[in-house]
Design a protein around this motif. Structure first.
Motif, PDB file in Angstrom:
ATOM      1  N   GLU A 103       4.461   5.202 -11.123  1.00 34.30           N
ATOM      2  CA  GLU A 103       3.192   4.553 -11.491  1.00 34.30           C
ATOM      3  C   GLU A 103       3.427   3.488 -12.562  1.00 34.30           C
ATOM      4  OE1 GLU A 103       0.913   8.056 -12.362  1.00 34.30           O
ATOM      5  OE2 GLU A 103       0.557   8.415 -10.215  1.00 34.30           O
ATOM      6  N   LEU A 121       5.082   0.403 -11.018  1.00 30.93           N
ATOM      7  CA  LEU A 121       4.149  -0.398 -10.211  1.00 30.93           C
ATOM      8  C   LEU A 121       3.210  -1.207 -11.101  1.00 30.93           C
ATOM      9  CD1 LEU A 121       3.388   2.248  -7.450  1.00 30.93           C
ATOM     10  CD2 LEU A 121       4.507   0.045  -7.076  1.00 30.93           C
ATOM     11  N   GLU A 122       2.882  -0.637 -12.232  1.00 31.32           N
ATOM     12  CA  GLU A 122       1.998  -1.320 -13.156  1.00 31.32           C
ATOM     13  C   GLU A 122       2.661  -2.552 -13.763  1.00 31.32           C
ATOM     14  OE1 GLU A 122      -0.377   1.187 -16.213  1.00 31.32           O
ATOM     15  OE2 GLU A 122      -0.929   1.309 -14.080  1.00 31.32           O
ATOM     16  N   TYR A 138       2.491   1.986  -3.235  1.00 34.65           N
ATOM     17  CA  TYR A 138       1.516   2.601  -4.150  1.00 34.65           C
ATOM     18  C   TYR A 138       1.249   4.071  -3.824  1.00 34.65           C
ATOM     19  CZ  TYR A 138       0.325  -1.117  -7.332  1.00 34.65           C
ATOM     20  OH  TYR A 138       0.395  -2.035  -8.347  1.00 34.65           O
ATOM     21  N   GLU A 139       1.588   4.469  -2.603  1.00 36.21           N
ATOM     22  CA  GLU A 139       1.394   5.882  -2.240  1.00 36.21           C
ATOM     23  C   GLU A 139       2.568   6.765  -2.679  1.00 36.21           C
ATOM     24  OE1 GLU A 139      -1.330   4.889   1.701  1.00 36.21           O
ATOM     25  OE2 GLU A 139       0.721   5.571   1.955  1.00 36.21           O
ATOM     26  N   LYS A 173       0.850  -1.202   0.000  1.00 33.12           N
ATOM     27  CA  LYS A 173       0.000   0.000   0.000  1.00 33.12           C
ATOM     28  C   LYS A 173       0.888   1.256   0.000  1.00 33.12           C
ATOM     29  CE  LYS A 173      -3.443   2.372   2.906  1.00 33.12           C
ATOM     30  NZ  LYS A 173      -2.819   3.304   3.846  1.00 33.12           N
ATOM     31  N   THR A 211      12.135   2.054  -6.288  1.00 31.73           N
ATOM     32  CA  THR A 211      10.878   1.307  -6.249  1.00 31.73           C
ATOM     33  C   THR A 211      11.029  -0.147  -6.728  1.00 31.73           C
ATOM     34  OG1 THR A 211       9.748   3.411  -6.452  1.00 31.73           O
ATOM     35  CG2 THR A 211       8.420   1.445  -6.837  1.00 31.73           C
TER      36      THR A 211
END
Ligand code: F6R
Length: 365
Positions: A201, A204-205, A14-15, A11, A335
Motif C-alpha cells: 500500500e 502504491l501511494e 492495487y488489489e 487495478k 511491485t
C-alpha cells in the motif's frame, strides 16, 4: 469494471494487498499453519529426496524464488524448470520426489503436460493454482489455491505476489515438519509476511517517483536488471514484465555474472535496474553498481528504507520499499518493478492490458 483505473493492470496491482491477505490469512490460524488441501505428512517430507518446481513465464519466476526459500528453510534440493523444457527432456524423477506445479490459469498446456510427465514417473503433484477446478488443479494430488481473483490484464501482477505467498507457506510448513526451522523462526517469517500488504500500500501511494523516472527514460533501447539471490529471481520477473508490455529489450543477470561477458554491453547511458533487498549481499551489489557506473550506466536501485542514504551516493535514483526482512522481500519488491514496466509502457503509448502477440492463457504449444 476497471474500478476507476485506466487499466486492468493498475487495478490488479492495487488489489495485491488484499489478495495476499486472502491467500495468507486463512492459512494461519492462531499462529498455526493450516494448508487446506495439502495432505503431506512429516513422514512424507522426511522421505523426500528432491523437489521439482515446474511452470512457465511469471509463474516460473515465482518458482525461482521458491527454490531459494525451500532450499533455505527445508534443506531439500530443488530444481526449477520451465515446463516446455521439462516435459521434453525425459526428466530424471522418481516416486521419492515431489513436483510443485505453479499456474495462474491452471490451463497452460506445457505446464499441464509437464505435470502429467512427472505424475507418470511416480511423483506426487502439489499445485499452486489460481483458478478453482482448472485442469491443473484437477490433475494434482494436493492443491494450494492462490486467492488472487480473476486476472484480466495479460501481464500477470497480483497472481505472482500470491504465488510467492503460497510458496512461503509451503516452505514454512515443510520446514517445520522436517525440523529444519524452529517454531520461533517460522513465527518471525510469518510476522514479516504479515507486514507485506501494508508495505505494498505504501509503495502504491508513492508511485510518482517511478512515473517520473519512466518519463525520463522511456526511450531506452535496452535495460539490464541485475540482482543476487532472491533479487536475481526478482530481476527475471522485472525484466519479463518490462519487455512484454513496453517492448523494450531487456535482460536479467545475476550480479556476479556480469563480468563474465554482459558488462561489455554497458555503455554511457545504459539503464541498469538493481533490486537490492538482500542484506547479506548488499556490499557485493554495491561493487556491481560501481562497475557499471564506471562504464557510464544510469542506475536505478530498489532497496529497503534502511539502505537509502548509503545508496544515494552511488546511484541515480533510489526507490525505497518499507524495511522488510530480506527473506520475504520479493513479495513486496516486485511491485515497484511492475509499476516501472507499467509506466514505461504507458509513456511509449503501448496497449498495457493487451500487449501484442500475447494471449492471457497459453493453451497451445
Ligand atoms: C507474464 C505472463 C505469462 C504467464 C505464463 C504462465 O506476465 O502472464 O508469462 O505467467 O503464460 O501462465 P499461467 O500462470 O496461467 O500458467
Amino acid at each position: 469494471e476497471k474500478g476507476g483505473f485506466e487499466h486492468f493492470m493498475m487495478k490488479e496491482m492495487y488489489e495485491e494487498p488484499k489478495v495476499i491477505r486472502d491467500t495468507f490469512n486463512p492459512r494461519v490460524k492462531n499462529g498455526e499453519l493450516v494448508l487446506d488441501n495439502i495432505n503431506i505428512t512429516k513422514e512424507d517430507i522426511e522421505k523426500l529426496q528432491k523437489i521439482h518446481i515446474v511452470a512457465c513465464g511469471t509463474a516460473y519466476h515465482a518458482g525461482v524464488v521458491g527454490k531459494y526459500i525451500i532450499e533455505k528453510l527445508c534443506r531439500i534440493s530443488v530444481e526449477v524448470d520451465v515446463a516446455s523444457e521439462f516435459r521434453y527432456r525425459d526428466p530424471l524423477i522418481t516416486d521419492k520426489e515431489l513436483t510443485i506445479i505453479i499456474s495462474q490459469s491452471g490451463e497452460t498446456l506445457d505446464t499441464l503436460f509437464a505435470l502429467r510427465e512427472a505424475k507418470k514417473k511416480g511423483s506426487r503433484i502439489v499445485s499452486i493454482v489460481n483458478v478453482v477446478g482448472s485442469s491443473i488443479a484437477r490433475s494434482s494430488d494436493d492443491v494450494l489455491y492462490t486467492w488472487a481473483g480473476p486476472e484480466i490484464a495479460v501481464a500477470s501482477t497480483k497472481a505472482y505476489n500470491t504465488q510467492l505467498t503460497a510458496l512461503y507457506l509451503i516452505a514454512l510448513d515443510f520446514g517445520l515438519k522436517k525440523g529444519t526451522i524452529s517454531k520461533q523462526e517460522a513465527d518471525e517469517i510469518l510476522s514479516s509476511l504479515r507486514e507485506i500488504p501494508s508495505g505494498i500500500e505504501a509503495i502504491l501511494e508513492d508511485k510518482e517517483s517511478i512515473q517520473k523516472f519512466a518519463h525520463r527514460h522511456y526511450n531506452a533501447k535496452s535495460i539490464f536488471f541485475i540482482g543476487r539471490s532472491l533479487d536475481y529471481a526478482l530481476s527475471m520477473e522485472g525484466s519479463l514484465k518490462l519487455k512484454e508490455i513496453s517492448y523494450i529489450h531487456s535482460e536479467a543477470y545475476a550480479g556476479g555474472e556480469l563480468k563474465h561477458g554482459t558488462i561489455a554491453l554497458i555503455e554511457k547511458g545504459t539503464l541498469v535496474v538493481c533490486p537490492m533487498t538482500q542484506d547479506a549481499l548488499f556490499d557485493k551489489m554495491v561493487s556491481n553498481i560501481r562497475e557499471v557506473k564506471a562504464r557510464g550506466a544510469v542506475v536505478l536501485a530498489i532497496t529497503q528504507n534502511r539502505h537509502k542514504e548509503e545508496l544515494e551516493k552511488t546511484t541515480d535514483l533510489v526507490l525505497t520499499i518499507p524495511d522488510v526482512d530480506s527473506l520475504v522481500s520479493p513479495v513486496l519488491a516486485v511491485t515497484p518493478l511492475q509499476l516501472f514496466a507499467y509506466y514505461m509502457a504507458l509513456e511509449k503509448g503501448c496497449d498495457v492490458d493487451k500487449p501484442r502477440n500475447l494471449a492471457k492463457s497459453v493453451t497451445v504449444e
